[in-house]
Structures are given as structure tokens and as C-alpha cells.
Scaffold this motif. Structure first.
Motif, PDB file in Angstrom:
ATOM      1  N   THR A  91       0.822  -1.217   0.000  1.00 39.04           N
ATOM      2  CA  THR A  91       0.000   0.000   0.000  1.00 39.04           C
ATOM      3  C   THR A  91       0.852   1.262   0.000  1.00 39.04           C
ATOM      4  OG1 THR A  91      -0.135   0.141   2.424  1.00 39.04           O
ATOM      5  CG2 THR A  91      -1.798  -1.203   1.310  1.00 39.04           C
ATOM      6  N   SER A  92       2.158   1.111   0.208  1.00 35.53           N
ATOM      7  CA  SER A  92       3.032   2.275   0.323  1.00 35.53           C
ATOM      8  C   SER A  92       3.468   2.796  -1.030  1.00 35.53           C
ATOM      9  CB  SER A  92       4.272   1.916   1.149  1.00 35.53           C
ATOM     10  OG  SER A  92       5.121   3.048   1.301  1.00 35.53           O
ATOM     11  N   PRO A  93       3.423   4.115  -1.243  1.00 40.42           N
ATOM     12  CA  PRO A  93       3.961   4.669  -2.493  1.00 40.42           C
ATOM     13  C   PRO A  93       5.490   4.667  -2.465  1.00 40.42           C
ATOM     14  CG  PRO A  93       3.311   6.445  -1.030  1.00 40.42           C
ATOM     15  CD  PRO A  93       2.890   5.159  -0.356  1.00 40.42           C
ATOM     16  N   SER A  94       6.120   5.001  -3.561  1.00 42.50           N
ATOM     17  CA  SER A  94       7.564   5.139  -3.594  1.00 42.50           C
ATOM     18  C   SER A  94       7.998   6.266  -2.652  1.00 42.50           C
ATOM     19  CB  SER A  94       8.048   5.442  -5.012  1.00 42.50           C
ATOM     20  OG  SER A  94       7.785   4.362  -5.874  1.00 42.50           O
ATOM     21  N   PHE A  95       9.199   6.165  -2.155  1.00 40.33           N
ATOM     22  CA  PHE A  95       9.705   7.186  -1.239  1.00 40.33           C
ATOM     23  C   PHE A  95       9.837   8.526  -1.968  1.00 40.33           C
ATOM     24  CE2 PHE A  95      13.146   9.486   0.933  1.00 40.33           C
ATOM     25  CZ  PHE A  95      12.649   9.479   2.230  1.00 40.33           C
ATOM     26  N   HIS A  96       9.279   9.584  -1.362  1.00 44.40           N
ATOM     27  CA  HIS A  96       9.351  10.902  -1.965  1.00 44.40           C
ATOM     28  C   HIS A  96       9.087  11.977  -0.919  1.00 44.40           C
ATOM     29  CE1 HIS A  96       5.006  10.083  -1.903  1.00 44.40           C
ATOM     30  NE2 HIS A  96       4.825  11.399  -1.992  1.00 44.40           N
ATOM     31  N   PHE A 109      11.196  -0.392   4.179  1.00 48.08           N
ATOM     32  CA  PHE A 109      12.039  -0.384   5.376  1.00 48.08           C
ATOM     33  C   PHE A 109      11.544   0.741   6.297  1.00 48.08           C
ATOM     34  CE2 PHE A 109      15.242  -2.154   2.297  1.00 48.08           C
ATOM     35  CZ  PHE A 109      15.341  -3.423   2.862  1.00 48.08           C
ATOM     36  N   LEU A 110      11.966   0.692   7.536  1.00 52.38           N
ATOM     37  CA  LEU A 110      11.499   1.664   8.525  1.00 52.38           C
ATOM     38  C   LEU A 110      12.032   3.061   8.271  1.00 52.38           C
ATOM     39  CD1 LEU A 110      11.763  -0.537  11.743  1.00 52.38           C
ATOM     40  CD2 LEU A 110       9.673   0.274  10.648  1.00 52.38           C
ATOM     41  N   ASP A 111      13.065   3.163   7.426  1.00 51.72           N
ATOM     42  CA  ASP A 111      13.594   4.483   7.090  1.00 51.72           C
ATOM     43  C   ASP A 111      13.352   4.853   5.630  1.00 51.72           C
ATOM     44  OD1 ASP A 111      15.451   2.910   5.737  1.00 51.72           O
ATOM     45  OD2 ASP A 111      17.024   3.184   7.232  1.00 51.72           O
ATOM     46  N   GLY A 112      12.566   4.049   4.904  1.00 57.70           N
ATOM     47  CA  GLY A 112      12.188   4.372   3.542  1.00 57.70           C
ATOM     48  C   GLY A 112      13.305   4.322   2.526  1.00 57.70           C
ATOM     49  N   ARG A 113      14.436   3.695   2.860  1.00 56.97           N
ATOM     50  CA  ARG A 113      15.600   3.758   1.978  1.00 56.97           C
ATOM     51  C   ARG A 113      15.414   2.989   0.672  1.00 56.97           C
ATOM     52  NH1 ARG A 113      16.811   0.173   6.039  1.00 56.97           N
ATOM     53  NH2 ARG A 113      17.766  -1.843   5.454  1.00 56.97           N
ATOM     54  N   ALA A 114      14.427   2.118   0.589  1.00 52.61           N
ATOM     55  CA  ALA A 114      14.089   1.436  -0.663  1.00 52.61           C
ATOM     56  C   ALA A 114      12.833   2.077  -1.236  1.00 52.61           C
ATOM     57  CB  ALA A 114      13.868  -0.057  -0.426  1.00 52.61           C
ATOM     58  N   ASN A 115      12.900   2.488  -2.482  1.00 54.40           N
ATOM     59  CA  ASN A 115      11.761   3.181  -3.081  1.00 54.40           C
ATOM     60  C   ASN A 115      10.553   2.266  -3.245  1.00 54.40           C
ATOM     61  OD1 ASN A 115      12.920   5.721  -3.346  1.00 54.40           O
ATOM     62  ND2 ASN A 115      13.814   5.248  -5.333  1.00 54.40           N
ATOM     63  N   THR A 116      10.798   1.044  -3.707  1.00 53.55           N
ATOM     64  CA  THR A 116       9.713   0.139  -4.065  1.00 53.55           C
ATOM     65  C   THR A 116       9.911  -1.221  -3.410  1.00 53.55           C
ATOM     66  OG1 THR A 116      10.857  -0.730  -6.009  1.00 53.55           O
ATOM     67  CG2 THR A 116       9.554   1.284  -6.318  1.00 53.55           C
ATOM     68  N   LEU A 117       8.906  -2.075  -3.560  1.00 55.55           N
ATOM     69  CA  LEU A 117       9.025  -3.434  -3.049  1.00 55.55           C
ATOM     70  C   LEU A 117      10.143  -4.188  -3.764  1.00 55.55           C
ATOM     71  CD1 LEU A 117       5.240  -4.338  -2.773  1.00 55.55           C
ATOM     72  CD2 LEU A 117       6.844  -4.192  -0.860  1.00 55.55           C
TER      73      LEU A 117
END
Length: 384
Positions: A91-96, A109-117
Motif C-alpha cells: 500500500t506504500s507509495p515510492s519514497f518521496h 524499510f522503517l527508514d524508507g531507503r528502498a523506493n519500491t518493493l
């Protein structure tokens, strides 16, 4: 973990196909890869080891006594963070960075360091404290050991997938590995939306008095403020992920029990979002991604470091910011510890009305209704 071909036979039986390499979808390939231990250095660990399908894709192994962090393939390395639930991660969008919200949003990840699954799926196989492979080339060689993988990858990703040069620094076969796992994680197996709450929205389940009180409190803007971090849509919308995918510092203390295991320095501090290479501003220090509350009642321990064992403790922790009588951590019998990163605590989001014990019970009861139907027996087992 059973031999990978056991799972292949299950898929064959389910799909009634006679030639798996010719018939398998990308998502079905991803399921097999997710369960295969061949992609850890000692061939003892798969994605499913730390994200067990029968436990809402969390790690329930007795690694540390309280399941705070995960054990690596080498049977000695331990992580520094509680393994996030993989269910509903799709359900999460890419990190932005959202210019309107003035917030970082999304990522894995808990810090969003990966944009996608797919980006996330590339991490654990090469992490020395997780699956421990030395490089992507080794993973690709492991794929090539298996004629089934070779045939399937060539069909899905091109005849020269194992020969092609890296694209943007990533081997095409490694990218295919990640894409297949992402496809699997985008199936209903990871996000079934069939909890009691979902059935309530469809008129198929009647909330108890306590559950309904918890629901009222949860969605209220004048009570506990849960929805400032754990609501993406409007009240009672279908397929609500129960997270806004943003990042907050709620003042979680460091976990002394985790540090006592000896793999972290005594003064270890997890800087959360500031550990993301894309983030550098000090104001983001100690902020972590708001987790989904889906299946929260069966996926403890809680917080980024597993410091709290029980869901009710989490609610009392939130309440201690607003309730002068809520001074003692019920799990330790001692006063609440200071925040791990005190200077960036999001105090505005933590401001709320003080809660009575009944209201806390009601909120916990409501969060239990967010448990997927297939995991409801885990609730019953925990109450025995």
C-alpha cells in the motif's frame, strides 16, 4: 524449510498445469523465490524466514527471547531493528518528499531507503547480517543452478536475461528476481482486507460495544489523535491501510534488553529516517515510518526496536504524554524511559485527551478487529 520443489508441486496442483516453466506467472515465480532458501549464503534462510506467511509475514522465531530482532543465516548475526510486517507493504507509495505536506512519504524499510518493493527485495539477500550473499552475481549464479529458474526467467525477462549487461548498475536477472518478489507481494495474499472491520463495513459483522467504542475513539479528532498518523483515507473507507506512510518520532526509548545482547554498542542510537541516504536534515533524526495497524494485534513486539511486548503497553505509552497518572511502564514496573532521540519528538501529534483504562481496552479491542480472517486463530491462541 522444505525443498523448493515441494512448493512448486503445490503450485502445479493448484493451477493444474503440466509445464511450470511455460505457465507460471511472475507472481507465482515470486512466491517460489520468496520461499526458497537458495539465496542465503548457507542455504538455510529465505524471505519467508523473517516474513512468515502464517504469522502475517513477520518473524516469530525465538531469536532473542522476545523476538525483538531477526537472526541471520549465519546463526549468530542479529539485526538492530524489529523486522517490519511485509503484509500491506504494497500500500506504500515510492519514497518521496511531498511538497504540500512538507513531509517524506512512502518507501520500504522503517527508514524508507528502498523506493519500491522490488528495491526492498534486493536488500536482505546481500545484507551480511541477514542472508549474507557477497554480491548480486552470486545470487544470479544460484538462479542458474536451477533449470526451472533458468527457463522461467528467460520466458519472463528475455532469452538473454543471464547474459545482458547491468542496467543502471543492476544485473537484469537480479532485477527480475526482485520484480518477481514484488509481483508476489502485490497479490491478495499480502493484503486480503477481510478482517472483522472490513466485514463490518460490508454489513457482515456487528462490532461489540467495546469494539465500537474503540472505533469511535480511533476516528475522533477530539480524543486520542490516532488518525493523525494511522489513517490515509476518510473514516470507514474500504481498503484503509491504517497508516499515512509518513514518518514520526513518538519518543520511543532505546531497548536496553536489545543492547544487552552485545551486538550493539552500549550508546547505540537508531537515527531512523536520518539513516536514509536521501535525507540529511537534522530535524528528521529519530523519525520512523508509521506502521500499518493491520494485524497489529498479532505482530508484536512493537516499535522499531521491539521495546514493548504488548499492544496495551503501547497504548499506555502514548497515553503517558497526556495522563499524569500514567507514569509506570507495566512491563518493567519502572517509570517510562526517556526518548532515544529526544530533540525531534513530534509533540503536537502526541497531544490528546487522557485515557481511562476502559478507553484503552476499547482501542485495543478495535485494533484486534483489524486482524485478517486467517490470522484470527492467533488472537485466540494469545488469549489462552
Amino acid at each position: 524449510m522444505k525443498n523448493i520443489f515441494y512448493y512448486l508441486l503445490l503450485l502445479l496442483a493448484f493451477s493444474n498445469t503440466t509445464n511450470a516453466a511455460e505457465q507460471l506467472t511472475e507472481a507465482q515465480l515470486g512466491q517460489i523465490l520468496f520461499l526458497d532458501t537458495a539465496f542465503s549464503v548457507n542455504r538455510t534462510m529465505s524471505c519467508a524466514t523473517c516474513h512468515e506467511p502464517v504469522n502475517s509475514f513477520t518473524d516469530h522465531r525465538e531469536n532473542t527471547g522476545r523476538k525483538m530482532v531477526s537472526l541471520g543465516d549465519d546463526k549468530s548475526s542479529l539485526g538492530s531493528r524489529n523486522t517490519p510486517m511485509a503484509a500491506y507493504a504494497n500500500t506504500s507509495p515510492s519514497f518521496h518528499y511531498d511538497d504540500l505536506l512538507k513531509e517524506y512519504v512512502g518507501g520500504q524499510f522503517l527508514d524508507g531507503r528502498a523506493n519500491t518493493l522490488a528495491d526492498q527485495a534486493m536488500g536482505p539477500p546481500l545484507n551480511p547480517v541477514e542472508m549474507g550473499l557477497p554480491d548480486a552475481e552470486t545470487l544470479v549464479k544460484r538462479l542458474q543452478e536451477n533449470p526451472f529458474y533458468v527457463a522461467t526467467f528467460k520466458r519472463l525477462y528475455g532469452e538473454k536475461v543471464f547474459e545482458a549487461s547491468p542496467q543502471e548498475g543492476i544485473l537484469p536477472a537480479f532485477q527480475g528476481f526482485a520484480n518477481a518478489i514484488q509481483a508476489f507481494e502485490n497479490t491478495e495474499q499480502f493484503a486480503s482486507y477481510d478482517s472483522k472491520y472490513d466485514r463490518f463495513l460490508k454489513g457482515e459483522y456487528e462490532l461489540t460495544v467495546l469494539e465500537d467504542l474503540g472505533r469511535t475513539l480511533f476516528f475522533s479528532n477530539n480524543n486520542v489523535n490516532c488518525n493523525s498518523c494511522h489513517l490515509l483515507k476518510t473514516e470507514d473507507s474500504p481498503k484503509e491501510p491504517f497508516t499515512n506512510h509518513q514518518y514520526r518520532n513518538i519518543g520511543v526509548p532505546s531497548n536496553a534488553e536489545l543492547i544487552s545482547l552485545g551486538h550493539l554498542k552500549a550508546d547505540f542510537i537508531d537515527h531512523g529516517l536520518l539513516e536514509n541516504p536521501a535525507v540529511s536534515a537534522p530535524k528528521y533524526d529519530g523519525k520512523f515510518k508509521n506502521p500499518s495497524l493491520r494485524n497489529v494485534a498479532v505482530t508484536g513486539p512493537y516499535m522499531h526496536n521491539g521495546v514493548f511486548k504488548d499492544l496495551r503497553t503501547v497504548m499506555e505509552f502514548y497515553d503517558h504524554y497526556n495522563n499524569p497518572e500514567r507514569t509506570i511502564n507495566p512491563e518493567t514496573g519502572k517509570p517510562w524511559q526517556a526518548p532515544e532521540v529526544p530533540q525531534t519528538v513530534d509533540k503536537a501529534d502526541l497531544k490528546a485527551q487522557a485515557l481511562t483504562d476502559r478507553k484503552i481496552d476499547a482501542l485495543v479491542a478495535f485494533m484486534k478487529t483489524l486482524t485478517d480472517k486467517r490470522y484470527e486463530p492467533l488472537l485466540e491462541a494469545s488469549q489462552k
